[in-house]
Design a protein around this motif. Structure first.
Motif, mmCIF file in Angstrom:
data_model
loop_
_atom_site.group_PDB
_atom_site.id
_atom_site.type_symbol
_atom_site.label_atom_id
_atom_site.label_comp_id
_atom_site.label_asym_id
_atom_site.label_seq_id
_atom_site.Cartn_x
_atom_site.Cartn_y
_atom_site.Cartn_z
ATOM 1 N N THR A 1 -38.670 81.857 71.295
ATOM 2 C CA THR A 1 -39.113 80.655 70.600
ATOM 3 C C THR A 1 -37.902 79.826 70.193
ATOM 4 N N PRO A 2 -38.083 78.513 69.996
ATOM 5 C CA PRO A 2 -36.954 77.669 69.577
ATOM 6 C C PRO A 2 -36.394 78.119 68.233
ATOM 7 N N ARG A 3 -35.103 77.966 68.095
ATOM 8 C CA ARG A 3 -34.437 78.327 66.852
ATOM 9 C C ARG A 3 -34.640 77.196 65.845
ATOM 10 N N ARG B 1 -49.775 82.488 79.415
ATOM 11 C CA ARG B 1 -48.679 82.979 78.584
ATOM 12 C C ARG B 1 -47.786 81.825 78.128
ATOM 13 N N VAL B 2 -47.536 80.896 79.016
ATOM 14 C CA VAL B 2 -46.725 79.733 78.632
ATOM 15 C C VAL B 2 -47.431 78.927 77.544
ATOM 16 N N GLU B 3 -48.737 78.761 77.674
ATOM 17 C CA GLU B 3 -49.491 78.030 76.658
ATOM 18 C C GLU B 3 -49.469 78.768 75.322
ATOM 19 N N SER B 4 -49.611 80.095 75.356
ATOM 20 C CA SER B 4 -49.576 80.874 74.112
ATOM 21 C C SER B 4 -48.209 80.775 73.447
ATOM 22 N N LEU B 5 -47.151 80.842 74.247
ATOM 23 C CA LEU B 5 -45.805 80.726 73.686
ATOM 24 C C LEU B 5 -45.571 79.331 73.121
ATOM 25 N N THR B 6 -46.144 78.316 73.759
ATOM 26 C CA THR B 6 -46.015 76.945 73.246
ATOM 27 C C THR B 6 -46.711 76.795 71.900
ATOM 28 N N VAL B 7 -47.908 77.367 71.775
ATOM 29 C CA VAL B 7 -48.636 77.285 70.508
ATOM 30 C C VAL B 7 -47.882 78.018 69.408
ATOM 31 N N LEU B 8 -47.355 79.207 69.720
ATOM 32 C CA LEU B 8 -46.589 79.961 68.734
ATOM 33 C C LEU B 8 -45.339 79.193 68.310
ATOM 34 N N SER B 9 -44.607 78.633 69.273
ATOM 35 C CA SER B 9 -43.386 77.889 68.945
ATOM 36 C C SER B 9 -43.699 76.663 68.103
ATOM 37 N N ARG B 10 -44.776 75.974 68.441
ATOM 38 C CA ARG B 10 -45.142 74.782 67.670
ATOM 39 C C ARG B 10 -45.527 75.152 66.245
ATOM 40 N N PHE B 11 -46.230 76.271 66.088
ATOM 41 C CA PHE B 11 -46.602 76.685 64.738
ATOM 42 C C PHE B 11 -45.375 77.042 63.909
ATOM 43 N N ARG B 12 -44.413 77.720 64.514
ATOM 44 C CA ARG B 12 -43.196 78.064 63.777
ATOM 45 C C ARG B 12 -42.451 76.802 63.341
ATOM 46 N N THR B 13 -42.421 75.806 64.203
ATOM 47 C CA THR B 13 -41.778 74.542 63.839
ATOM 48 C C THR B 13 -42.537 73.835 62.719
ATOM 49 N N ASP B 14 -43.871 73.830 62.807
ATOM 50 C CA ASP B 14 -44.676 73.195 61.763
ATOM 51 C C ASP B 14 -44.542 73.934 60.439
ATOM 52 N N PHE B 15 -44.464 75.258 60.500
ATOM 53 C CA PHE B 15 -44.287 76.034 59.271
ATOM 54 C C PHE B 15 -42.957 75.690 58.602
ATOM 55 N N TYR B 16 -41.901 75.569 59.391
ATOM 56 C CA TYR B 16 -40.605 75.215 58.808
ATOM 57 C C TYR B 16 -40.669 73.845 58.138
ATOM 58 N N ALA B 17 -41.435 72.930 58.724
ATOM 59 C CA ALA B 17 -41.569 71.595 58.137
ATOM 60 C C ALA B 17 -42.338 71.616 56.823
ATOM 61 N N CYS B 18 -43.055 72.714 56.523
ATOM 62 C CA CYS B 18 -43.800 72.839 55.267
ATOM 63 C C CYS B 18 -42.934 73.375 54.131
ATOM 64 N N LEU B 19 -41.639 73.564 54.375
ATOM 65 C CA LEU B 19 -40.739 74.160 53.381
ATOM 66 C C LEU B 19 -39.720 73.111 52.947
ATOM 67 N N PRO B 20 -39.995 72.342 51.910
ATOM 68 C CA PRO B 20 -39.068 71.288 51.491
ATOM 69 C C PRO B 20 -37.853 71.789 50.721
ATOM 70 N N ALA B 21 -37.869 72.996 50.196
ATOM 71 C CA ALA B 21 -36.731 73.536 49.447
ATOM 72 C C ALA B 21 -36.574 75.015 49.771
ATOM 73 N N ARG B 22 -35.322 75.469 49.913
ATOM 74 C CA ARG B 22 -35.004 76.846 50.321
ATOM 75 C C ARG B 22 -35.678 77.174 51.650
ATOM 76 N N ALA B 23 -35.684 76.191 52.551
ATOM 77 C CA ALA B 23 -36.431 76.351 53.802
ATOM 78 C C ALA B 23 -35.877 77.483 54.654
ATOM 79 N N ASP B 24 -34.564 77.528 54.841
ATOM 80 C CA ASP B 24 -33.985 78.554 55.702
ATOM 81 C C ASP B 24 -34.236 79.950 55.154
ATOM 82 N N ALA B 25 -34.066 80.128 53.846
ATOM 83 C CA ALA B 25 -34.255 81.449 53.253
ATOM 84 C C ALA B 25 -35.711 81.901 53.362
ATOM 85 N N LEU B 26 -36.664 81.007 53.110
ATOM 86 C CA LEU B 26 -38.078 81.364 53.202
ATOM 87 C C LEU B 26 -38.481 81.639 54.647
ATOM 88 N N PHE B 27 -37.969 80.815 55.570
ATOM 89 C CA PHE B 27 -38.322 81.001 56.978
ATOM 90 C C PHE B 27 -37.764 82.320 57.501
#
Length: 468
Positions: free
Chosen positions: A430-432, A9-35
Motif C-alpha cells: 500500500t502507499p506510504r 485483487r487489484v481492486e481490493s488493494l486499491t480500496v484498501l489503499s484508498r481507505f488508509r489514505t482517507d483514514f490518515y486525512a481524518c487525523l488533524p493532530a498527531r496524525a503520524d503517531a495515531l496512524f
C-alpha cells in the motif's frame, strides 16, 4: 491465477489503499503517531496484551511517550471517518438487502476511580444467577452482517453511552445517522428492499420501531419469555353502544393457553440445529403506560405499536440438547412464510457480532489499555474499528499463514485473526502515508506511489497533503 482474479485483487488493494489514505486525512493532530499506532496494532505478533508493547513494533517508529501522547492529546475527525466507513463496499443479506446489527459491548474499568463518565455495566458470570454490575464504559456498536455463517462483520459506528443518556433514544439517533450515511453513500436508494436491523434482548424494540417509523427500515428484536402482548380490539358488534375496547385478548409468552392458532408455521431442516419450527402471530402490540419513556407523550391515547411475533424452536443447540424457544418481534405485519424464515435466519446471523466483539477484545486488545479519560478511550475505540475495517478489506488479499496444527482454510474463509497474520506483507504493497520521524534540521525525502515530496507533505491521488 486468472485475469479476472488478478483484477479483483487489484481492486481490493486499491480500496484498501484508498481507505488508509482517507483514514490518515481524518487525523488533524498527531496524525503520524495515531496512524502508526494503528499499523502496529495490525502487524503485531499475537494478541495485544498491553498498549505500551505496540511501541516496540517496527511499524511504530516513535517512542512509548509519543504513543500515549497521541491517544491523550491527538485529534480524530469522527464525523469524517464515519462517512468514510459508510462509503466502503457493504455486505448484504441473502436477498440483497442490508442487514444491520446493534448491540452494546462494555469496556470494564472497575479500578479506574478517577475516570469520568463510568456506568454500571451488566456482565454475565459463568454460573446461573452470577451476573454482576461492574463500572465501565458501555459502547453501542452498529455493524453490517453478511449472509451465511461467518466471523466477519462490517463495523459502521460506535457511540459511548453516558451517565445521563436514554439508551433507547441514543440508539435511535445513532441508527438514524447510520441509515442516512448509507443513503448518501448510495448503498440504499428508493425502491430498494428495506434495511433490516436486528437486536438482542435488552432493547426496547417496540419503542425503537416507533422512533424510526419514518425510515426505510424493519426492526427485529428478541423478547423475554415472560412478556405479555395484546391483539387489536375486536370489531364492535352492530348496535352495541359504549366505549370501544382499547385492546384485544392477551398473548402471554409463558402461557400456551393464550395462544391462538399461528397464522403461519414453517419447518426447516438444518445441519447445525436439527429441525427448526417457526410459528408466527400477526398484529401484536405491548401495553404502554405514561411512565418513564412515554411520560412526555402528547395528550391522548398512547400508540398501539403492532408487529409480528415469531416463536422459534430447534431440536438442539451446541452443548444444549433441550434448548428453550426464542421469541422474536418484527416491526411489520402480514408476514409471509418467506418472511418468517428470513427473519429467524437473520436473527441467528446477529451472533456474528459476538465474534467481532471477541476479536477486537481478545486479539486487538480493545479493552486492554488503562486509559484515564473517556476521550482517549473513544479515540482508541475508533483506531480499533479502523484496524478491523482494514482487515476486512484485506480479506481477499491475505494468504493462509496457518500454524502447523491448524487446518487449511478455504479461499475467502480466513478468520480476522488469520488475515492479521499476513497484514505486514500487505501493508508494504500500500502507499506510504505517514512521515518519517521528524529530526531537527533534516527534511524527509519520501516516496508515495509515483509522487515525490521532500517538504514533509505526501502525494495522495495527485493532491498534496500538508504535514501535520
Amino acid at each position: 491465477m486468472s485475469l479476472l482474479d488478478d483484477a479483483a485483487r487489484v481492486e481490493s488493494l486499491t480500496v484498501l489503499s484508498r481507505f488508509r489514505t482517507d483514514f490518515y486525512a481524518c487525523l488533524p493532530a498527531r496524525a503520524d503517531a495515531l496512524f502508526e499506532l494503528t499499523d502496529a496494532l495490525l502487524c503485531a505478533d499475537g494478541p495485544v496484551k498491553t498498549l505500551v508493547e505496540l511501541s516496540l513494533a517496527p511499524e511504530h517508529r516513535r517512542g512509548h511517550g509519543a504513543l500515549y501522547g497521541a491517544l491523550n492529546h491527538g485529534r480524530l475527525e469522527v464525523a469524517r471517518l464515519r462517512r468514510t466507513l459508510a462509503g466502503l463496499p457493504r455486505p448484504r443479506g441473502a436477498d440483497g438487502r442490508i442487514v444491520l446489527a446493534c448491540d452494546v459491548s462494555n469496556w470494564l474499568r472497575p479500578d479506574a476511580a478517577t475516570s469520568a463518565e463510568r456506568l454500571f455495566c451488566h456482565t454475565y458470570g459463568r454460573g446461573k444467577g452470577s451476573a454482576q454490575m461492574i463500572p465501565g464504559w458501555p459502547y453501542s456498536i452498529v455493524a453490517a452482517l453478511e449472509a451465511g455463517r461467518t466471523s466477519w462483520t462490517a463495523l459502521l459506528d460506535a457511540a459511548r453511552l453516558g451517565p445521563g443518556d436514554d439508551e433507547t433514544a441514543v440508539t435511535a439517533a445513532q441508527l438514524r445517522e447510520v441509515v442516512e450515511r448509507l443513503r448518501v453513500a448510495g448503498h440504499w436508494t428508493d425502491g430498494d428492499l428495506p434495511i433490516l436491523i436486528v437486536f438482542d434482548a435488552g432493547y426496547d424494540v417496540t419503542r425503537l420501531a416507533f422512533l424510526l417509523s419514518d425510515l426505510p427500515v424493519e426492526l427485529l428484536g428478541r423478547m423475554r419469555s415472560d412478556r405479555v402482548l395484546y391483539f387489536p380490539p375486536p370489531p364492535q358488534p352492530p348496535g352495541k353502544v359504549g366505549r370501544k375496547p382499547k385492546r384485544g385478548a392477551e398473548f402471554k409468552f409463558a402461557d400456551a393457553a393464550t395462544w391462538p392458532e399461528p397464522a403461519i408455521t414453517t419447518h426447516t431442516s438444518t445441519a447445525r440445529y436439527g429441525r427448526a419450527v417457526a410459528e408466527s402471530w400477526d398484529r401484536l402490540h405491548p401495553l404502554l403506560s405514561r411512565r418513564s419513556a412515554w411520560a412526555d407523550y402528547p395528550e391522548g391515547d398512547l400508540p398501539a405499536i403492532e408487529g409480528t411475533v415469531v416463536r422459534l424452536r430447534v431440536d438442539h443447540l451446541p452443548g444444549d440438547r433441550d434448548p428453550k424457544p426464542v421469541w422474536l418481534w418484527w416491526s411489520r405485519i402480514s408476514a409471509t412464510a418467506t418472511d418468517v424464515d428470513r427473519l429467524w435466519q437473520s436473527f441467528l446471523r446477529r451472533f456474528d457480532l459476538e465474534h467481532t466483539f471477541r476479536m477486537i477484545k481478545q486479539t486487538l486488545g480493545w479493552t486492554r489499555p488503562k486509559l484515564r479519560t473517556p476521550e482517549a478511550a473513544d479515540r482508541w475505540t475508533w483506531l480499533v474499528i479502523t484496524a478491523h475495517t482494514q482487515l476486512r478489506l484485506a480479506r481477499p488479499l491475505a494468504e493462509d499463514l496457518r500454524r502447523p496444527w491448524e487446518r487449511s482454510a478455504r479461499p475467502g474463509r480466513l478468520t480476522p485473526a488469520r488475515v492479521r497474520r499476513g497484514f505486514r506483507r500487505l501493508r508494504r504493497k500500500t502507499p506510504r502515508v505517514s512521515h518519517d520521524f521528524p529530526r531537527p534540521g533534516v527534511k524527509s525525502d519520501l516516496m508515495f506511489g509515483s509522487g515525490r515530496c521532500g517538504d514533509g507533505g505526501a502525494w495522495v491521488g495527485g493532491a498534496e497533503l500538508p504535514a501535520v
